[in-house]
Motif scaffolding. Sequence first.
Motif, PDB file in Angstrom:
ATOM      1  N   ASN A 131     -17.088 -17.611 -23.390  1.00 26.75           N
ATOM      2  CA  ASN A 131     -17.000 -18.306 -24.676  1.00 26.75           C
ATOM      3  C   ASN A 131     -17.519 -17.413 -25.791  1.00 26.75           C
ATOM      4  N   GLY A 132     -16.964 -17.626 -26.981  1.00 29.90           N
ATOM      5  CA  GLY A 132     -17.383 -16.861 -28.150  1.00 29.90           C
ATOM      6  C   GLY A 132     -16.467 -15.693 -28.454  1.00 29.90           C
ATOM      7  N   GLY A 133     -16.948 -14.805 -29.334  1.00 33.11           N
ATOM      8  CA  GLY A 133     -16.186 -13.620 -29.708  1.00 33.11           C
ATOM      9  C   GLY A 133     -16.366 -12.496 -28.717  1.00 33.11           C
ATOM     10  N   LEU A 134     -15.849 -11.332 -29.056  1.00 30.09           N
ATOM     11  CA  LEU A 134     -15.831 -10.195 -28.135  1.00 30.09           C
ATOM     12  C   LEU A 134     -17.195  -9.895 -27.541  1.00 30.09           C
ATOM     13  N   ASN A 135     -18.207  -9.732 -28.371  1.00 32.85           N
ATOM     14  CA  ASN A 135     -19.502  -9.264 -27.883  1.00 32.85           C
ATOM     15  C   ASN A 135     -20.287 -10.356 -27.174  1.00 32.85           C
ATOM     16  N   GLN A 136     -20.074 -11.602 -27.559  1.00 38.43           N
ATOM     17  CA  GLN A 136     -20.678 -12.703 -26.814  1.00 38.43           C
ATOM     18  C   GLN A 136     -20.055 -12.784 -25.427  1.00 38.43           C
ATOM     19  N   LYS A 162     -10.150 -18.613 -25.233  1.00 35.15           N
ATOM     20  CA  LYS A 162      -8.928 -18.719 -26.031  1.00 35.15           C
ATOM     21  C   LYS A 162      -8.976 -19.885 -27.015  1.00 35.15           C
ATOM     22  N   LYS A 163     -10.099 -20.611 -27.047  1.00 36.00           N
ATOM     23  CA  LYS A 163     -10.163 -21.816 -27.865  1.00 36.00           C
ATOM     24  C   LYS A 163     -11.194 -21.767 -28.977  1.00 36.00           C
ATOM     25  N   THR A 237     -20.771 -19.001 -20.390  1.00 37.56           N
ATOM     26  CA  THR A 237     -21.340 -17.762 -19.870  1.00 37.56           C
ATOM     27  C   THR A 237     -22.429 -17.168 -20.746  1.00 37.56           C
ATOM     28  N   ASP A 238     -22.529 -17.566 -22.002  1.00 43.72           N
ATOM     29  CA  ASP A 238     -23.483 -16.898 -22.890  1.00 43.72           C
ATOM     30  C   ASP A 238     -24.914 -17.317 -22.595  1.00 43.72           C
ATOM     31  N   SER A 239     -25.811 -16.346 -22.589  1.00 41.33           N
ATOM     32  CA  SER A 239     -27.256 -16.560 -22.431  1.00 41.33           C
ATOM     33  C   SER A 239     -27.589 -17.346 -21.172  1.00 41.33           C
ATOM     34  N   LYS A 323     -19.506 -28.004 -33.000  1.00 41.70           N
ATOM     35  CA  LYS A 323     -20.428 -27.182 -32.227  1.00 41.70           C
ATOM     36  C   LYS A 323     -21.582 -26.648 -33.070  1.00 41.70           C
ATOM     37  N   TRP A 324     -21.439 -26.674 -34.380  1.00 42.28           N
ATOM     38  CA  TRP A 324     -22.509 -26.235 -35.279  1.00 42.28           C
ATOM     39  C   TRP A 324     -23.370 -27.443 -35.622  1.00 42.28           C
ATOM     40  N   LYS A 325     -24.534 -27.514 -35.051  1.00 41.07           N
ATOM     41  CA  LYS A 325     -25.358 -28.723 -35.135  1.00 41.07           C
ATOM     42  C   LYS A 325     -26.001 -28.919 -36.508  1.00 41.07           C
ATOM     43  N   VAL A 326     -26.386 -27.828 -37.168  1.00 37.43           N
ATOM     44  CA  VAL A 326     -27.077 -27.940 -38.457  1.00 37.43           C
ATOM     45  C   VAL A 326     -26.046 -28.025 -39.571  1.00 37.43           C
TER      46      VAL A 326
END
Length: 490
Positions: A131-136, A162-163, A237-239, A323-326
């Motif tokens: 999930n996320g962009g390339l580096n994530q 892809k989403k 998969t992140d963190s 997905k952005w909580k704040v």
Amino acid sequence: MQKRRWNEVGLMRKVLSCAICTIAMMSLLSVHLHRFPHHSKLSDPYRLPNPQIEIRDKILGKEQEQRWTREFIPPNVSLGPLSSQQFPVWRPNCPILWKPVTNRDYMPCTQPTPNYTAPPESRGYLLAHTNGGLNQMRAGICDMVAIARIINATLVVPELDKKSYWQDSSNFSDVFNEDHFINALANDVKVIKKLPEEMGGAPIAIKYFKSWSGMDYYQEEISSMWADYKVIQAGKTDSRLANNNLPADIQKLRCRACYEALCFAPQIEAMGKLLVDRMRSYGTYIALHLRYEKDILAFTGCTHGLSSVEADELKKIRDANDKWKVKDIDPREQRSKGFCPLTPKEAAIFLSALGYPSNTPIYIAAGDIYGGDSYMGDLRSRYPMLMSKEKLASIEELEPFANHSTQLAALDYIVSVESDVFMPTYSGNMARAVEGHRRFLGHRRTISPDRKALVRLFDKIEQGIKKEGKLLSDKVIEMHKKRYVFLSTL
């Protein structure tokens, strides 16, 4: 006698005129050679025809040709004679601005310890949807390699996101060298391209691994799932894996996965090398990760210098993203705490204060800059040699990567890693990934702006309390000497 005297005077005038013309021509030639030094020849596939002239005209236009050949002086900088103490700060191409920083005895450490063994027998299959962009996604993939080793799993080549915001349809093999990835990890983890057909109907345990978990979590809670399942799928998969308190061999495995196994696809590597070679035709260059893009401004709530209409647009984007909580963000507070990316103008002021001359080639490693030319003008006026993928390559050359943001980001990643100086304007995933890779390759110079401290200086400049010049330069350099990237070398 009178006639002879006039002949002597005429002859002297001619000699003086010739001498003056010769000196003038030598001076012009010297300036020309200083601005556009001769660089090492590139092989034909990587050479642009007359690159300096063609790209110069594309960037500035022919009517500004004379402006291109002279040094641009930032506003409020004194043009008076420089003392010996002032000279190093404003000297064009001062070597200390470009050289790698000291390694402090830190060296790449990827070789396994003597106790490291071949991968044990696989207990099942691990599926991973990134999930996320390339580096994530890169970081997540490296975590999944380590986790597969910990839980004795066969890793199926991960599915790319892809989403997300970028809506990229690229598969793993479109971005990364799939065969190299599998072969490079053969002594660590078994990796296969697809789940075996006989496992197609097997029950799959979809598990959202807890963030920043250690060995115990995977060896006990996750490994216990093998009793009931042969296939475990990581929902995100992140963190997923802790950075600290892991066995040395697991940490080294992550490094091998990141810097040795996870190479870009051949077509991306070739295009990235082409862009690097074309940038190098201009000499030493800065890769500026200018994160002044719509998604990050909407996410952080940073609106300094924007119109009310633009601020409202960003707020609507933030409110619409579940997905952005704040949602309610005070932009002034965000900026004062250093949580906002530098604007293009602020990046230009910062680079000028560090002493980088205005004929420095700068590669813009970014997507679409919010506001486009309306906000890039201040940066371009100070540093007209602004390059990008689109300026260095033709439409036909970039066509295979068009509409694939992950692949385009990979090109920026390559040019950034290979740059003489890398400067991110925001400490996001790309900034951290590139900085880490540059340390691994030899502690190449990375400039990490102290945004919280700089904001106070920028505000004083806007208010007319401070002016650009040597005093500001000394202040900016002093506040960055103790940051890792400078190590008191400026």
